[in-house]
Structures are given as C-alpha cells and as structure tokens.
Design an enzyme around this catalytic site. Structure first.
Site, PDB file in Angstrom:
ATOM      1  CB  SER A 139      -0.817   0.063   1.167  1.00 33.36           C
ATOM      2  OG  SER A 139      -1.362   1.192   1.444  1.00 33.36           O
ATOM      3  CE1 TYR A 152      -4.046  -2.121   5.308  1.00 29.46           C
ATOM      4  CE2 TYR A 152      -3.259  -0.135   4.866  1.00 29.46           C
ATOM      5  CZ  TYR A 152      -3.863  -1.192   4.294  1.00 29.46           C
ATOM      6  OH  TYR A 152      -4.115  -1.501   3.054  1.00 29.46           O
TER       7      TYR A 152
HETATM    8  N1  LIG Z   1      -8.850  -0.503  -0.922  1.00 28.95           N
HETATM    9  C1  LIG Z   1      -7.685   0.374  -0.727  1.00 28.95           C
HETATM   10  O1  LIG Z   1      -7.864   1.578  -0.735  1.00 28.95           O
HETATM   11  C2  LIG Z   1      -6.386  -0.203  -0.514  1.00 28.95           C
HETATM   12  C3  LIG Z   1      -5.305   0.377  -0.861  1.00 28.95           C
HETATM   13  C4  LIG Z   1      -3.930  -0.205  -0.641  1.00 28.95           C
HETATM   14  C5  LIG Z   1      -3.855  -1.440  -0.494  1.00 28.95           C
HETATM   15  N2  LIG Z   1      -5.018  -2.361  -0.383  1.00 28.95           N
HETATM   16  C6  LIG Z   1      -4.859  -3.711  -0.193  1.00 28.95           C
HETATM   17  O2  LIG Z   1      -5.549  -4.294  -0.855  1.00 28.95           O
HETATM   18  C7  LIG Z   1      -5.887  -5.620  -0.489  1.00 28.95           C
HETATM   19  C8  LIG Z   1      -7.163  -5.783  -0.839  1.00 28.95           C
HETATM   20  O3  LIG Z   1      -8.062  -5.011  -0.086  1.00 28.95           O
HETATM   21  P1  LIG Z   1      -9.562  -4.307  -0.693  1.00 28.95           P
HETATM   22  O4  LIG Z   1      -9.456  -2.828  -0.316  1.00 28.95           O
HETATM   23  O5  LIG Z   1      -9.916  -5.178  -1.676  1.00 28.95           O
HETATM   24  O6  LIG Z   1     -10.349  -4.942   0.579  1.00 28.95           O
HETATM   25  P2  LIG Z   1     -11.904  -5.947   0.698  1.00 28.95           P
HETATM   26  O7  LIG Z   1     -12.614  -5.605  -0.281  1.00 28.95           O
HETATM   27  O8  LIG Z   1     -11.997  -5.759   2.442  1.00 28.95           O
HETATM   28  O9  LIG Z   1     -11.109  -7.160   0.384  1.00 28.95           O
HETATM   29  C9  LIG Z   1     -10.360  -7.881   1.310  1.00 28.95           C
HETATM   30  C10 LIG Z   1     -10.093  -9.403   0.624  1.00 28.95           C
HETATM   31  O10 LIG Z   1      -9.153 -10.119   1.670  1.00 28.95           O
HETATM   32  C11 LIG Z   1     -10.075 -11.434   2.088  1.00 28.95           C
HETATM   33  N3  LIG Z   1      -9.278 -11.618   3.481  1.00 28.95           N
HETATM   34  C12 LIG Z   1      -9.386 -10.779   4.620  1.00 28.95           C
HETATM   35  N4  LIG Z   1      -8.931 -11.460   5.565  1.00 28.95           N
HETATM   36  C13 LIG Z   1      -8.740 -12.942   5.148  1.00 28.95           C
HETATM   37  C14 LIG Z   1      -8.121 -13.957   5.831  1.00 28.95           C
HETATM   38  N5  LIG Z   1      -7.862 -14.035   7.067  1.00 28.95           N
HETATM   39  N6  LIG Z   1      -8.191 -15.289   4.909  1.00 28.95           N
HETATM   40  C15 LIG Z   1      -8.299 -14.992   3.669  1.00 28.95           C
HETATM   41  N7  LIG Z   1      -8.854 -14.196   3.238  1.00 28.95           N
HETATM   42  C16 LIG Z   1      -9.116 -12.914   3.811  1.00 28.95           C
HETATM   43  C17 LIG Z   1     -11.372 -10.889   2.048  1.00 28.95           C
HETATM   44  O11 LIG Z   1     -12.045 -12.113   2.173  1.00 28.95           O
HETATM   45  P3  LIG Z   1     -13.694 -12.188   2.609  1.00 28.95           P
HETATM   46  O12 LIG Z   1     -14.407 -10.988   2.313  1.00 28.95           O
HETATM   47  O13 LIG Z   1     -14.135 -13.288   1.908  1.00 28.95           O
HETATM   48  O14 LIG Z   1     -13.450 -12.542   4.083  1.00 28.95           O
HETATM   49  C18 LIG Z   1     -11.455 -10.129   0.985  1.00 28.95           C
HETATM   50  O15 LIG Z   1     -11.390 -10.917  -0.414  1.00 28.95           O
HETATM   51  C19 LIG Z   1      -5.454  -5.627   0.882  1.00 28.95           C
HETATM   52  O16 LIG Z   1      -4.234  -6.472   1.198  1.00 28.95           O
HETATM   53  C20 LIG Z   1      -5.489  -4.096   1.232  1.00 28.95           C
HETATM   54  O17 LIG Z   1      -4.739  -3.724   2.383  1.00 28.95           O
HETATM   55  C21 LIG Z   1      -6.435  -1.685  -0.394  1.00 28.95           C
END
Ligand SMILES: NC(=O)c1ccc[n+]([C@@H]2O[C@H](COP(=O)([O-])OP(=O)(O)OC[C@H]3O[C@@H](n4cnc5c(N)ncnc54)[C@H](OP(=O)(O)O)[C@@H]3O)[C@@H](O)[C@H]2O)c1
Length: 253
Positions: A139, A152
């Site tokens: 991130s 985080y």
């Molecule tokens: N959105 C942003 O602005 C942003 C920015 C920078 C980086 N990121 C990174 O991008 C990645 C995805 O995030 P997102 O924004 O797409 O969030 P999200 O919509 O909440 O998706 C998170 C995903 O991770 C899965 N997950 C969480 N904990 C888990 C576990 N213990 N075991 C297996 N699967 C797990 C969830 O599965 P379930 O829903 O099925 O539980 C979901 O598919 C993360 O690493 C986050 O830190 C996001």
C-alpha cells in the site's frame, strides 16, 4: 503475462482481488481463487468463467499455513503457476481509543503471515522451473508509519520491503517479484472511511493499472502518481516533523 496462464489470487471475493481476477480472466487462463465469503467468491468465479477462464475456488483463511500450502501445491501440480498474487488483507479502526493488542496482532497475522503462507509454497516449484511471477499487495501507507493505522502501515511496509528483497534474491531463479502499492481504492475496506480520500479510484481502474505493471514485471507498482509523490515526499521528511503532520490526519472509525 504468459499464455496459457495459471494465476492464484487470495482475497478474490471482494475489492482489489475480485477486480484483478475479473481483469485477468480469459480463455487459456486458469484461475485459483480464495476468500472466506462463499457467496461473493462464487460471484467472482461465475464472472471469470463467463470470460472463458477455468476457475477453481477455495474458502480459506490465509493465516492457516497448512491449508494454504495444500491449496498452492494442488494448484501448481495441476497447472504450473505462472503468477501468484498475495492480495488478502485487513485494516482496523483506530478512532475509538486507538489500536488494541488483539487488533494489531490480527492485522500483522493476515497482512504479513498470510502473505508468507501464500507465496512460499509457490517459490520452490517456480525455482525448479526457473520461471514465475509473485506479487504482494502492499500500500502507499507503507511509505511512512501512519498514526491512524499503526499495524496496517507497518505490515504493509514489511511486505513491501520483503518483496523488494525477494526480487533480488530470486532474480537468478527467473522469478520476478513485485510489490503493489495502491492509494485509496473503492472497496469494502475503504467504504467505512468517513474522511476525504484523495484521488480515490474505482477497483476496475486500479486493476487495469496493476495488470499493466505486472505485464511489465515491475519491481514496485505504486499509484496514483500524485499520492505516490506525496508519500515519497513524506518519507524524506525528518521523522519528528512527519509524525507531527500525520498525527493531524483523521483516524479510521
Ligand atoms: N482499498 C484500498 O484503498 C487499498 C489500498 C492499498 C492497499 N489495499 C490492499 O488491497 C488488499 C485488498 O483490499 P480491498 O481494499 O480489496 O479490501 P476488501 O474489499 O475488504 O477485500 C479484502 C479481501 O481479503 C480477504 N481476506 C481478509 N482477511 C482474510 C483472511 N484472514 N483469510 C483469507 N482472506 C481474507 C477478504 O475475504 P472475505 O471478504 O471473503 O473474508 C477479501 O476478499 C488488502 O491487502 C489491502 O490492504 C487496499
């Protein structure tokens, strides 16, 4: 990206992982997708199959080392993995009394141990083939310790540095390692934020940028550029000054 491709993505049931799966899906592509929510993962599966991909899904917690090892090995022995994307991750609210002990441990567990559990079973077979690609989801929060998200930002810094180091360590084995560092992207994770998120992107647009960077086998994919420029500048400031500035930012509720 090689063709035919065999691609494993964790956290494909939502947000960035789902958008990546949908964008990478196509004929001659085998997708290995994980998540914990069966309904949402099945929706991603159906969308990817509609684009011609062969899809295999598993409901797994990435913290479960044995389960991840079994899934990654099964995938690789069925269709040798060409790309592994360790995307699953969580953040936590700090707005009501700061980050708890349990919250900090859980964030490190998912964001760091989960990544290790995902990529390590793939390294040995990729090494033996002298080819492969690994991406970890970091991130832009990795560029400085953010007082509003201590575990985080620290966990994302850890996986970024780990990926950069692995990039050098695995280069001679023909394996390209990439750290992906997005800014704010619309997803379940950011939907709860009640503060302004500069340069907030749609997940589809973010997936387009990420896939282009992966095709070029970049070391770091950091975007959008104005946010990348801002955090890069922040990382150059004296730590005391940066902490004073960042402490004024709103906290996640
Ligand atoms: N959105 C942003 O602005 C942003 C920015 C920078 C980086 N990121 C990174 O991008 C990645 C995805 O995030 P997102 O924004 O797409 O969030 P999200 O919509 O909440 O998706 C998170 C995903 O991770 C899965 N997950 C969480 N904990 C888990 C576990 N213990 N075991 C297996 N699967 C797990 C969830 O599965 P379930 O829903 O099925 O539980 C979901 O598919 C993360 O690493 C986050 O830190 C996001």
């Amino acid at each position: 990206m090689s063709n035919p491709a065999s691609i494993l993505i964790t956290g494909a049931s939502s947000g960035l992982g789902e958008a990546l799966a949908r964008r990478l899906a196509g004929p001659d592509v085998t997708l290995w997708l994980t998540g914990r929510n069966a309904e949402r993962l099945a929706e991603t599966e159906a969308a990817c199959e509609a684009k011609g991909a062969t899809v295999s899904c598993a409901l797994l917690d990435t913290r479960d080392r044995d389960a991840m090892d079994g899934f990654v090995r099964r995938a690789d022995s069925t269709a040798p993995l060409t790309l592994v994307i360790a995307n699953s991750g969580i953040s936590g609210g700090t707005g009501s009394g700061g980050e708890s002990d349990m919250q900090a441990r859980e964030i490190f567990d998912v964001n760091l141990t989960g990544v290790i559990n995902t990529i390590h079973p793939a390294i040995a077979p990729m090494r033996a083939r002298k080819q492969g690609q690994i991406a970890v989801m970091s991130s832009l929060a990795a560029y400085r310790g953010f007082p509003g998200a201590p575990a985080y930002s620290a966990s994302k810094a850890a996986v970024k540095v780990y990926a950069e180091a692995l990039r050098g360590a695995l280069a001679a084995d023909g394996i390209a390692v990439t750290a992906i560092c997005p800014g704010f992207v619309k997803s379940r994770m950011t939907a709860v934020n009640d503060f302004p998120m500069p340069f907030l992107m749609e997940a589809d647009r973010a997936a387009e940028v990420m896939v282009r960077g992966l095709e070029r086998r970049k070391t770091v994919i950091a975007f959008p550029w104005p946010m990348h420029a801002m955090v890069s500048l922040l990382s150059l400031l004296p730590p005391g000054l940066a902490v004073r500035l960042l402490s004024r930012l709103p906290q996640k509720s």
